[in-house]
Design a protein around this motif. Sequence first.
Motif, PDB file in Angstrom:
ATOM      1  N   GLN A 130       0.861  -1.243   0.150  1.00 39.43           N
ATOM      2  CA  GLN A 130      -0.004   0.097  -0.060  1.00 39.43           C
ATOM      3  C   GLN A 130       0.885   1.224  -0.114  1.00 39.43           C
ATOM      4  N   GLU A 131       1.892   0.991   0.781  1.00 40.14           N
ATOM      5  CA  GLU A 131       2.666   2.319   0.756  1.00 40.14           C
ATOM      6  C   GLU A 131       3.450   2.562  -0.652  1.00 40.14           C
ATOM      7  N   GLU A 132       3.928   1.609  -1.386  1.00 41.66           N
ATOM      8  CA  GLU A 132       4.537   1.745  -2.621  1.00 41.66           C
ATOM      9  C   GLU A 132       3.447   2.195  -3.533  1.00 41.66           C
ATOM     10  N   GLU A 133       2.269   1.665  -3.545  1.00 45.47           N
ATOM     11  CA  GLU A 133       1.186   2.324  -4.321  1.00 45.47           C
ATOM     12  C   GLU A 133       1.212   3.817  -4.052  1.00 45.47           C
ATOM     13  N   THR A 134       0.990   4.263  -2.815  1.00 48.58           N
ATOM     14  CA  THR A 134       0.908   5.750  -2.695  1.00 48.58           C
ATOM     15  C   THR A 134       2.283   6.534  -2.953  1.00 48.58           C
ATOM     16  N   LEU A 135       3.379   5.829  -2.793  1.00 49.86           N
ATOM     17  CA  LEU A 135       4.780   6.597  -3.466  1.00 49.86           C
ATOM     18  C   LEU A 135       4.486   6.752  -4.859  1.00 49.86           C
ATOM     19  N   VAL A 136       4.168   5.715  -5.652  1.00 50.60           N
ATOM     20  CA  VAL A 136       4.109   5.732  -6.971  1.00 50.60           C
ATOM     21  C   VAL A 136       3.244   6.926  -7.387  1.00 50.60           C
ATOM     22  N   LEU A 137       1.939   6.954  -6.878  1.00 46.05           N
ATOM     23  CA  LEU A 137       1.002   7.856  -7.161  1.00 46.05           C
ATOM     24  C   LEU A 137       1.780   9.186  -6.801  1.00 46.05           C
ATOM     25  N   ARG A 138       2.416   9.477  -5.744  1.00 41.38           N
ATOM     26  CA  ARG A 138       2.917  11.077  -5.280  1.00 41.38           C
ATOM     27  C   ARG A 138       3.965  11.236  -6.314  1.00 41.38           C
ATOM     28  N   ILE A 139       4.818  10.294  -6.831  1.00 45.78           N
ATOM     29  CA  ILE A 139       5.875  10.451  -7.945  1.00 45.78           C
ATOM     30  C   ILE A 139       5.413  11.108  -9.115  1.00 45.78           C
ATOM     31  N   LYS A 140       4.086  10.173  -9.694  1.00 44.39           N
ATOM     32  CA  LYS A 140       3.434  10.764 -10.993  1.00 44.39           C
ATOM     33  C   LYS A 140       2.870  11.993 -10.680  1.00 44.39           C
ATOM     34  N   THR A 141       2.231  12.231  -9.666  1.00 46.82           N
ATOM     35  CA  THR A 141       1.886  13.691  -9.365  1.00 46.82           C
ATOM     36  C   THR A 141       2.751  14.656  -9.531  1.00 46.82           C
ATOM     37  N   CYS A 142       4.195  14.615  -8.860  1.00 46.66           N
ATOM     38  CA  CYS A 142       5.067  15.363  -9.180  1.00 46.66           C
ATOM     39  C   CYS A 142       5.510  15.581 -10.599  1.00 46.66           C
ATOM     40  N   GLU A 143       5.487  14.309 -11.425  1.00 51.35           N
ATOM     41  CA  GLU A 143       5.751  14.429 -12.785  1.00 51.35           C
ATOM     42  C   GLU A 143       4.649  15.216 -13.645  1.00 51.35           C
ATOM     43  N   GLU A 144       3.594  15.184 -13.279  1.00 55.05           N
ATOM     44  CA  GLU A 144       2.276  15.881 -13.781  1.00 55.05           C
ATOM     45  C   GLU A 144       2.602  17.544 -13.612  1.00 55.05           C
ATOM     46  N   CYS A 145       2.947  17.647 -12.377  1.00 55.52           N
ATOM     47  CA  CYS A 145       3.153  19.186 -12.221  1.00 55.52           C
ATOM     48  C   CYS A 145       4.236  19.898 -12.652  1.00 55.52           C
TER      49      CYS A 145
END
Length: 88
Positions: free
Chosen positions: A13-28
Motif C-alpha cells: 500500500q505504501e508503495e502504491e501511494t509513493l508511485v502515485l505521489r511521484i506521478k503527481t510530481c511528474e504531472e506538475c
Amino acid sequence: MEALSVKYDHLLQEEETLVLRIKTCEECVQNLLQTIGGNADSLHLLTIEDMLSAVQQISYDLQTELLHLRMEKYILLHRLQVSHADGA
C-alpha cells in the motif's frame, strides 16, 4: 508468519501511494513546462525555475523513499518465502 504478511501488505500500500505521489510530481512538472510554453513573456521565469527545482527535489526524495521501501519489501518477501518453506 502472519505478522510478516500484514507488514508486506502494508508495504504494498505504501508503495502504491509513493508511485502515485511521484506521478503527481511528474504531472506538475509537465504543467509548469506547458505554462512556460504559453506564457513565457508574462511570467517571472526564475520563479518558475525555482518551482520546477522544488518539485523535482520532492520527486527525487520520493523516489529515494520508494527505493528503500522496495528493498525492505523484497527482504520481507524473502523472509516470507523462507518461513513458508520451513513450515511446509
